[in-house]
Design an enzyme around this catalytic site. Structure first.
Site, PDB file in Angstrom:
ATOM      1  NE  ARG A  70      -4.208  -1.960   1.809  1.00  0.00           N
ATOM      2  CZ  ARG A  70      -4.478  -2.987   2.590  1.00  0.00           C
ATOM      3  NH1 ARG A  70      -3.745  -3.188   3.668  1.00  0.00           N
ATOM      4  NH2 ARG A  70      -5.480  -3.801   2.319  1.00  0.00           N
ATOM      5  CB  SER A  71       0.567   4.516   1.738  1.00  0.00           C
ATOM      6  OG  SER A  71      -0.656   4.914   1.160  1.00  0.00           O
ATOM      7  CB  ALA A  72       5.147   0.944   2.405  1.00  0.00           C
TER       8      ALA A  72
END
Length: 398
Positions: A70-72
């Site tokens: 995801r946003s990593a």
């Protein structure tokens, strides 16, 4: 729970915390990796992999198992922009329109390049959300964000560009290099570093990724449920808030277990990586990995950790701190120390580097949680890492 892998002498607290996550926090399948001065000192994995097509969901996690983070992914895209700047191909202070003329529409002609990764561009929402298929079309999605009017004057405030970060950074990379963001990151970041990390996973790469498993919600009785603050909960519940609209820039939300979604290249949300892959990339941003590759010069490392946005976040409704695409240590994103820079992924994943301690960290999980930042499982590992470093004579200032 049997924990597999190794830790270097002195890093046993990380193993203990990792095992405790399964016993106390409902972890299902996960891995964590830590590098110190460019060498791996923690490499652990445990639990179930949840392989596609496995009826019981009990296939064991293996070394090399990868997950959507995801946003990593945002931190990896930020590294790409900084690397282009380091090479003299991207001027952070130049108008975005110098590279992407169509972006000057709707009052955005004065937007600077650095406003995009620092979440100051003012376009966290789309007046007409994109479908998952449209979001995966780089031409269509870039045109949509270029035509969007900002909700605040670019550069004056900041707010998390949860989904639009994909097309802002992805299109900028494509305009500068002439290559898709996923392809460029594979050739210029993951490849040279030897990291198991992909942005866009077509069928031909699925075996290399260790058969990416689906994400699942933790089901163990000890699974921790965090309760958001009232203002945050209200913002997520209000469909007209910037918070809800920012996350709904893709509507309906994509099925993250769909091969078509995994094959798309969305720098905000669908990178696929192993824990070691994330830690290895971040290790290359602060020093040489295994005595070899270093991506960032010391000056670019300092630039990565320099604050560009801080204070009330128009979208997340809490105080946040950002550099040029990386989250910085703070209440919303507690990392190892004030020197750390990195990025969490909604639901649990986390990766960061700390140049002062010479440490990089990667954690991936298939147990989804609703939290955007400060996942308790990742935080327990960070506390253990801080303890290990202190015992080794390298105390870390919180």
């Amino acid at each position: 729970m049997d924990v597999n892998g190794t830790v270097a002498e002195g890093f046993e607290p990380v193993r203990e915390a990792f095992a405790a996550n399964f016993a106390l926090l409902g972890e299902r399948g996960a891995a964590v990796a830590v590098y110190r001065d460019g060498h791996r000192v923690v490499d652990l994995w445990a639990g179930a992999k949840d392989v596609d097509g496995d009826a019981d969901g009990d296939a064991p996690w293996e070394r090399g198992t990868a997950q959507i983070v995801r946003s990593a992914t945002k931190g990896v895209a930020a590294a790409a922009l900084l690397l282009l700047h380091q090479r003299g191909e991207l001027d952070l202070d130049a108008p975005v329109g110098a590279y992407w003329p169509e972006y000057k529409a709707a009052g955005k002609e004065h937007t600077r390049v650095w406003h995009l990764p620092a979440h100051r561009a003012g376009v966290p929402v789309l007046d007409r959300p994109l479908t998952p298929a449209e979001a995966a079309d780089p031409d269509l999605a870039a045109a949509a964000v270029a035509a969007q009017a900002p909700v605040w004057e670019p550069g004056t405030e900041h707010g998390y560009h949860a989904q639009t970060y994909s097309w802002l950074t992805g299109e900028l990379i494509r305009r500068v290099t002439g290559r898709p963001a996923g392809e460029w990151i594979a050739d210029e970041i993951a490849g040279p570093v030897g990291a198991d990390l992909w942005l866009g996973l077509p069928p031909s790469r699925r075996e290399r990724a260790g058969r990416v498993g689906p994400l699942r919600a933790p089901t163990a009785p000890g699974a921790l449920r965090t309760r958001p603050k009232r203002a945050v909960a209200e913002a997520y519940a209000d469909p007209h808030s910037l918070t809800s609209r920012a996350f709904a820039a893709i509507t309906p939300l994509p099925d993250e277990n769909d091969p078509a979604y995994r094959a798309a290249a969305l720098p905000a949300s669908n990178g696929i990586a192993t824990a070691d892959g994330l830690a290895r990339v971040y290790a290359s941003l602060i020093g040489e990995v295994d005595g070899g590759t270093r991506l960032f010069t010391p000056e670019t490392t300092r630039l990565a950790g320099a604050e560009r946005s801080a204070g009330p976040d128009r979208v997340l409704v809490v105080n946040t701190r950002f550099g040029l695409g990386h989250m910085l240590h703070g209440c919303a994103s507690p990392l190892l120390s004030p020197h750390s820079f990195g990025h969490p992924g909604r639901g649990g994943a986390l990766a960061f580097a700390d140049p002062e301690a010479g440490v990089s960290f990667g954690y991936v999980t298939n147990g989804f949680r609703a939290s955007v930042t400060a996942d308790p499982r990742a935080q327990s590992l960070i506390r253990a890492l801080r303890t290990a470093l202190a015992q080794a004579g390298c105390p870390v200032t919180r």
